[in-house]
Write a protein that holds these residues in place. Structure first.
Motif, PDB file in Angstrom:
ATOM      1  N   TYR A  46       3.814  -1.119   4.794  1.00  0.00           N
ATOM      2  CA  TYR A  46       2.703  -0.211   5.086  1.00  0.00           C
ATOM      3  C   TYR A  46       1.920  -0.652   6.320  1.00  0.00           C
ATOM      4  CZ  TYR A  46       3.051   2.979   1.164  1.00  0.00           C
ATOM      5  OH  TYR A  46       3.471   3.961   0.310  1.00  0.00           O
ATOM      6  N   ARG A  47       1.755  -1.977   6.504  1.00  0.00           N
ATOM      7  CA  ARG A  47       1.051  -2.471   7.698  1.00  0.00           C
ATOM      8  C   ARG A  47       1.806  -2.087   8.965  1.00  0.00           C
ATOM      9  NH1 ARG A  47       0.062  -7.873   5.287  1.00  0.00           N
ATOM     10  NH2 ARG A  47       1.477  -8.679   6.867  1.00  0.00           N
ATOM     11  N   HIS A  50       1.431   1.565   9.627  1.00  0.00           N
ATOM     12  CA  HIS A  50       0.084   1.814  10.132  1.00  0.00           C
ATOM     13  C   HIS A  50      -0.026   1.468  11.620  1.00  0.00           C
ATOM     14  CE1 HIS A  50      -4.265   2.211  10.025  1.00  0.00           C
ATOM     15  NE2 HIS A  50      -4.343   1.051  10.645  1.00  0.00           N
TER      16      HIS A  50
END
Length: 74
Positions: A46-47, A50
């Motif tokens: 997810y990082r 993002h």
């Protein structure tokens, strides 16, 4: 699990080192992911998504037949 990290980096003219710094990991981690030698945690996935400003499905593709035997009890 397949990923498009190298492609996404190239589209943004981003180095492995830059991505690593923004994602909070080492450059070696990025190298290993790009070579499909390391499967990141969900949190790291997810990082990375993002950082690129996309959804996680735009970065990673799950391929169950590549992960070994599958079973409903996992």
């Amino acid at each position: 699990m397949k990923n498009r990290i190298k492609v996404l980096r190239a589209e943004r003219d981003m180095t492995q080192e830059q991505l690593a710094e923004l994602a909070g990991v080492s450059r070696n981690t990025i190298i290993s992911m790009e070579k499909d030698k390391y499967c990141p945690s969900l949190k790291l996935g997810y990082r990375i998504a993002h950082v690129f400003g996309v959804g996680i499905d735009d970065v990673f593709t799950y391929e169950p037949d590549k992960d070994g035997p599958s079973g409903d009890d996992e």
